[in-house]
Design a protein around this motif. Structure first.
Motif, PDB file in Angstrom:
ATOM      1  N   CYS A  31      -4.967  -3.973   4.071  1.00 29.44           N
ATOM      2  CA  CYS A  31      -4.705  -3.479   5.417  1.00 29.44           C
ATOM      3  C   CYS A  31      -3.872  -4.512   6.163  1.00 29.44           C
ATOM      4  O   CYS A  31      -3.826  -5.687   5.782  1.00 29.44           O
ATOM      5  CB  CYS A  31      -6.028  -3.253   6.159  1.00 29.44           C
ATOM      6  N   HIS A  76       3.306  -4.155   3.330  1.00 29.40           N
ATOM      7  CA  HIS A  76       2.298  -3.116   3.096  1.00 29.40           C
ATOM      8  C   HIS A  76       2.966  -1.808   2.682  1.00 29.40           C
ATOM      9  O   HIS A  76       2.542  -1.142   1.717  1.00 29.40           O
ATOM     10  CB  HIS A  76       1.504  -2.927   4.390  1.00 29.40           C
ATOM     11  N   TRP A  87      -3.990   3.346   5.866  1.00 29.41           N
ATOM     12  CA  TRP A  87      -2.693   4.019   5.966  1.00 29.41           C
ATOM     13  C   TRP A  87      -2.695   4.925   7.182  1.00 29.41           C
ATOM     14  O   TRP A  87      -3.698   5.058   7.895  1.00 29.41           O
ATOM     15  CB  TRP A  87      -2.438   4.821   4.693  1.00 29.41           C
ATOM     16  N   SER A 107      -6.945   6.428   4.366  1.00 25.33           N
ATOM     17  CA  SER A 107      -6.844   5.441   3.301  1.00 25.33           C
ATOM     18  C   SER A 107      -6.220   6.158   2.114  1.00 25.33           C
ATOM     19  O   SER A 107      -6.638   7.267   1.762  1.00 25.33           O
ATOM     20  CB  SER A 107      -8.213   4.894   2.903  1.00 25.33           C
ATOM     21  N   ASN A 116      -5.199   1.379   0.096  1.00 26.24           N
ATOM     22  CA  ASN A 116      -4.598   0.869   1.335  1.00 26.24           C
ATOM     23  C   ASN A 116      -5.109   1.640   2.541  1.00 26.24           C
ATOM     24  O   ASN A 116      -5.235   2.872   2.481  1.00 26.24           O
ATOM     25  CB  ASN A 116      -3.067   1.048   1.323  1.00 26.24           C
ATOM     26  N   TYR A 160      -0.419  -1.429  -5.471  1.00 27.19           N
ATOM     27  CA  TYR A 160      -1.644  -1.508  -4.661  1.00 27.19           C
ATOM     28  C   TYR A 160      -2.739  -0.704  -5.362  1.00 27.19           C
ATOM     29  O   TYR A 160      -2.484   0.054  -6.301  1.00 27.19           O
ATOM     30  CB  TYR A 160      -1.407  -0.969  -3.263  1.00 27.19           C
TER      31      TYR A 160
END
Length: 579
Positions: free
Chosen positions: A405, A439, A462, A309, A460, A457
């Motif tokens: 996500c 994203h 990731w 993340s 996220n 953002y």
């Protein structure tokens, strides 16, 4: 021109957290992922991939399902993840490629040589190489490519920040001039910065047009693209690498983005595709069950690619290290791995480099925050009670954040698990589902961001990779924000700046290991990234599809297999269909 036969594609007929996680794990396990009791992902022997059977055969068409769509295909404009790089390596040839031993050797280039202090690299191109539109690959084209790649709006601006320019030495020779030493510069040329593209095509269509209608030198030629449906490439009949056994062997490949994991696997079982990509442990486990019946061949890879993340340290409240540390201590990595179906398959990750890497550090693994909800609650409360808290809210106000996500079921389960952990220690977490292309774009940000490319953002889910040389990886991830659009977390420090200088100026392994460890310790303390586990890359293919993980370089060296780029990418030009 080689004579080619035509063959049709083959087809085949306890606490609140505990309660939430129990439901999520039950759902995942019911789909066949991750258990240790005879079957599923735990039985996968990662890296024990099928050897190609027989000699290469020409002809045929296959359909490959990828985990997501990409915004386009022109280097510097494309924002590709592992799915997109499968297409890019089919359309383009990189100047340099990584071998299975971790070295970098010429590919489209004939040679790559540094000066004494690694501030200049001279690249000699292969003679007689043409782009798909018939234009010639020359040093002038490389120089014009670089000028576009260094534009402020380019996705590669940060990667090429230290490149001051390119000198054309002669029609086939260029010199890359750097503002500072980089002993690992050839690794950069193994990805999009080193993928030459036709300037004739850009001149005719513009960058946006070339992004949708790409022209490279690769084994396959772009044929058509219906966004979010399919992209078709056909064999390059004039490919320079044919005489070096680099393919292409197939007549055609159809790439289909299928973001949903269940749909991708079911489509494979229905015989509508010939290969599918996944980077989800639960899907790997389900694929293993199919492979046991002989209906599927599995090509797997676990390396420095890992689920993470990313936290935007320029956005309150994540600009405060107490909040980031609280998020880290609140999350139980082992249970998150279980949700993803990776138990028994992938280890807990704590840093950019996996345990089999020479740059892995036990000290960093020990320093990374462990599951400690009491400590998480303490850190969060300290921020909540701080009259100078960065989010500007009154003392005592709850801390809220948005966690984004992709709308994939397994990732939705992961996001719900994180939400449960974080809510339990006092956060208020809202989940947001964002399609993959958006994203990635949100993480990069826009030129209008303050500072530019600061990301649109907060937090996220990731995937982060330590693939390639550590200097290039860590420079891109944590270099100066104004120079590195791919510094998605916007985190940097004096420690990182100093140790990057060490990595850039020496090839001594021990010195470089020490520098990487110091950076890792800094990241473990300041946690701009939360680690989950190593990512398993899988291509499940029809058993007739050969040579998915054993491609080679022009000089005969074995390639890095599915570890190419970030993992989950192969060289489709060297794939063939068995008789």
């Amino acid at each position: 021109m080689r004579y080619r036969t035509t063959r049709l594609r083959r087809t085949r007929a306890a606490t609140r957290v505990g309660a939430v996680l129990a439901a999520l794990v039950l759902t995942t396990s019911a789909c066949g992922g991750g258990s240790d009791d005879g079957g599923g992902a735990a039985d996968v022997e990662v890296g024990q991939n099928p050897e190609p059977q027989g000699s290469p055969q020409e002809g045929g068409s296959i359909t490959v399902a990828l985990e997501g769509e990409t915004n386009g295909w022109l280097p510097g404009v494309s924002r590709a993840a592992s799915a997109g790089f499968n297409v890019l390596y089919a359309l383009y040839d990189p100047l340099v490629m990584q071998t299975g031993e971790g070295n970098y050797e010429p590919y489209l280039a004939e040679s790559v040589e540094p000066n004494e202090d690694f501030t200049a690299w001279t690249v000699t191109l292969r003679d007689g190489v043409t782009f798909h539109d018939g234009s010639d690959l020359t040093a002038d084209v490389i120089a014009r490519n670089v000028a576009l790649l260094k534009q402020p709006t380019s996705t590669l601006t940060g990667t090429l920040a230290e490149l001051s320019g390119v000198d054309v030495i002669d029609p086939l020779t260029v010199r890359y001039n750097l503002t500072r030493p980089n002993a690992a510069f050839p690794a950069i040329l193994s990805s999009t910065p080193g993928m030459p593209f036709s300037m004739q095509n850009v001149d005719e269509l513009g960058q946006d047009g070339a992004n949708a209608n790409p022209v490279g030198t690769g084994p396959f030629v772009f044929d058509s693209w219906s966004r979010d449906d399919r992209l078709t490439v056909v064999a390059n009949e004039s490919y320079w690498g044919s005489d070096l056994d680099l393919g292409p062997y197939l007549d055609e490949i159809v790439f289909r983005p299928i973001p949903d994991e269940d749909t991708r696997l079911l489509t494979m079982q229905a015989g509508d595709i010939d290969a599918f990509q996944t980077l989800r442990g639960s899907t790997v486990g389900r694929a293993q069950d199919i492979a046991e019946d002989g209906e599927l061949a599995m090509h797997t890879f676990v390396g420095n690619n890992a689920g993470t993340s990313i936290l935007n340290v320029l956005v309150p409240p994540l600009d405060d290290v107490r909040v980031r540390q609280a998020l880290a201590h609140a999350a139980n990595q082992e249970q998150l791995i279980e949700v993803l179906g990776g138990t028994g398959l992938t280890p807990r990750q704590t840093q950019f480099f996996s345990e089999d890497s020479p740059f892995y550090s036990d000290n960093v693994a020990e320093a990374y925050p462990t599951y400690d909800p009491d400590r998480a609650t303490e850190l969060l409360q300290d921020y909540i009670d701080d009259p100078q808290r960065s989010d500007g809210k009154p003392v005592g106000s709850p801390v809220s954040l948005t966690y984004a996500c992709q709308p994939d079921p397994s990732l939705s389960e992961l996001a719900q698990a994180y939400q449960a952990f974080w809510n339990t220690v006092g956060f208020e977490v809202e989940l947001e589902a964002v399609e993959q292309a958006a994203h990635i774009s949100n993480a990069i940000g826009t030129p209008a961001s303050v500072p530019p490319f600061a990301g649109d953002y907060v937090a996220n889910c990731w995937r982060s990779s330590g693939g390639g040389d550590p200097y290039n990886v860590l420079k891109t991830e944590f270099g100066p924000v104004e120079q590195q659009p791919q510094n998605f977390t916007n985190y940097t420090s004096d420690v990182i700046t100093e140790q990057l200088r060490v990595l850039a100026t020496t090839t001594d392994l021990e010195a470089r290991q020490e520098a990487v460890e110091k950076i890792g310790l800094d990241l473990a303390e300041n946690v701009p990234i939360l680690w989950t586990a190593s990512t398993v890359s899988l291509f499940g293919v029809d058993p007739a599809v050969q040579n998915v993980s054993t491609w080679q370089l022009p000089g005969g060296s074995q390639g890095v297999g599915l570890g190419l780029n970030q993992g989950g990418v192969t060289m489709w030009g060297q794939v063939w269909l068995a008789e």
